[in-house]
Design a protein around this motif. Structure first.
Motif, short mmCIF file in Angstrom:
data_model
loop_
_atom_site.label_atom_id
_atom_site.label_comp_id
_atom_site.label_asym_id
_atom_site.label_seq_id
_atom_site.Cartn_x
_atom_site.Cartn_y
_atom_site.Cartn_z
N TYR A 40 40.26 4.77 18.75
CA TYR A 40 40.20 6.06 19.45
C TYR A 40 41.53 6.81 19.35
O TYR A 40 41.58 8.02 19.57
CB TYR A 40 39.80 5.85 20.91
N LEU A 80 41.66 9.96 17.10
CA LEU A 80 41.31 11.29 17.60
C LEU A 80 42.56 12.08 17.96
O LEU A 80 42.63 13.29 17.72
CB LEU A 80 40.40 11.16 18.82
N ARG A 100 43.81 15.52 16.23
CA ARG A 100 44.13 16.68 17.07
C ARG A 100 45.47 17.29 16.64
O ARG A 100 45.60 18.53 16.56
CB ARG A 100 44.19 16.27 18.54
N ILE A 120 35.11 7.01 13.87
CA ILE A 120 35.88 8.22 14.19
C ILE A 120 35.91 9.15 12.99
O ILE A 120 35.74 10.38 13.13
CB ILE A 120 37.30 7.86 14.63
N TYR A 171 34.21 13.00 12.72
CA TYR A 171 35.02 14.15 12.32
C TYR A 171 34.47 14.82 11.07
O TYR A 171 34.42 16.05 10.97
CB TYR A 171 36.46 13.72 12.08
N VAL A 230 37.75 18.51 15.17
CA VAL A 230 38.21 17.40 15.99
C VAL A 230 37.63 17.47 17.40
O VAL A 230 37.34 16.43 18.02
CB VAL A 230 39.76 17.35 16.02
N ALA A 251 34.25 15.92 17.25
CA ALA A 251 34.36 14.47 17.08
C ALA A 251 34.75 13.80 18.40
O ALA A 251 34.20 12.76 18.78
CB ALA A 251 35.39 14.15 16.00
N GLU A 252 35.69 14.41 19.12
CA GLU A 252 36.14 13.84 20.39
C GLU A 252 35.02 13.83 21.42
O GLU A 252 34.79 12.83 22.11
CB GLU A 252 37.34 14.64 20.90
N LEU A 289 43.86 7.81 22.78
CA LEU A 289 43.88 9.13 22.14
C LEU A 289 45.25 9.77 22.31
O LEU A 289 45.83 10.31 21.34
CB LEU A 289 42.78 10.01 22.74
#
Length: 327
Positions: A89, A92, A96, A117, A121, A127, A130-131, A307
């Motif tokens: 994670y 992410l 970002r 992940i 994305y 992003v 994806a998050e 993250l």
């Protein structure tokens, strides 16, 4: 040196064979053997149900550092999102930071949970999307948090099916905004390859399974140590500046009790950490090492903190990329 490499491969094969004994595999191939060519799909096996190109040959030439580009040409960035279960994670946060710095990602390859992940994305190349989808895992897999924090035995990746259906639906890799691929081993037919075509959720069933989170999926597992092969795959997708995001540089693998109950898992992940740490040019030009201390592979509750750790750890490399290449 050559004998040492062969010894390491032999030890890894024995460890994986012991953990995935249910696959009934014999004579596992070494890392060098997996680089010789594409796997041949066998009738009635998982390999026959998935489309993927041959394994690109990693480069053998030496290089003194990151490449230069003429006429102010911007490089095409290829990201390798490394393995690490819940530690993934942190990717992410890295994505970002790339977005904030306006560094376009040309292609992405994910290893083990880095594949999830990367796939989330790649679908839209966003992003935020994806998050949002990655953090829906709690909603789609009821009880997963407590399960990950307490158990010591791997589960079936089939438990992720509702989540895969929700976040990927019918999306296919060849229609993604960002080119994507992930490697897997078909232990039951003794083959290794990349999934770079077909349904995303089919790729996840092959590229995610690995202890301690998952058992094999009918003889198919992730290939978490395939860094050089991932770099070659990115180049085949058009990338020319390869960046590895390593979430295993620091920090424990398993909680203390799980580590004592499953020492073989710790040995496996120590070998994978070594593969991440030995990455260098010409295969990989930059490495973003994320400090995930305090967050074992099974730390489902720590995903938000991971993250943020990814964002923090990537700032220096992102700034260097902007300054060096003019993004």
């Amino acid at each position: 040196m050559l004998n040492s490499c062969w010894a390491r491969s032999w030890i890894n094969a024995l460890l994986v064979a012991a953990i995935f004994a249910s696959a009934g595999c014999q004579n596992l191939r070494t890392r060098n053997e997996t680089k010789k060519g594409p796997p041949q799909a066998a009738s009635g096996t998982a390999a026959a149900e998935n489309e993927f190109p041959g394994v690109p040959q990693p480069e053998t030439q030496k290089s003194s550092g990151p490449p230069t580009f003429l006429n102010q040409e911007l490089p095409k960035v290829g990201l390798i999102l490394g393995p690490g279960g819940m530690k993934a994670y942190a990717h992410l946060g890295v994505l970002r930071e790339f977005h904030k710095a306006r560094i376009p990602v040309h292609a992405v390859v994910g290893l083990e949970w880095g594949a999830l992940i990367g796939a989330l994305y790649a679908v839209q190349g966003q992003v935020n999307d994806a998050e949002w989808k990655a953090f829906k895992l709690r909603e789609e897999a009821v009880g997963l948090g407590g399960f990950f924090s307490s158990r010591t035995r791997p589960q079936s990746v089939a438990k992720m099916e509702s989540f895969f259906n929700e976040v990927f639906a019918s999306a296919r890799i060849e229609q993604a905004r960002v080119p994507f691929g992930c490697p897997a081993h078909w232990w039951n037919v003794d083959r290794f390859g990349f999934l770079a075509k077909g349904a995303f959720k089919e790729a996840m069933r092959a590229c995610l399974p690995y202890p301690p989170l998952f058992t094999d999926n009918n003889g198919v597992t992730a290939a978490p140590g395939a860094v050089d092969e991932a770099a070659a795959q990115l180049r085949s997708l058009g990338a020319n500046l390869i960046i590895l995001v390593n979430v295993l540089g620091k920090g424990e693998f398993l909680p203390t009790k799980a580590a004592s109950d499953n020492p073989s898992d710790n040995v496996l992940w120590s070998e994978i950490r070594y593969e991440m740490m030995r990455a260098r040019s010409p295969h990989v030009h930059f490495i973003i090492n994320v400090d995930t201390t305090g967050h074992p592979i099974t730390d489902f509750a720590g995903r938000r903190a991971l993250l943020e750790a990814g964002a923090k750890s990537s700032a220096e490399v992102v700034e260097k990329l902007v300054q060096q290449y003019g993004f």
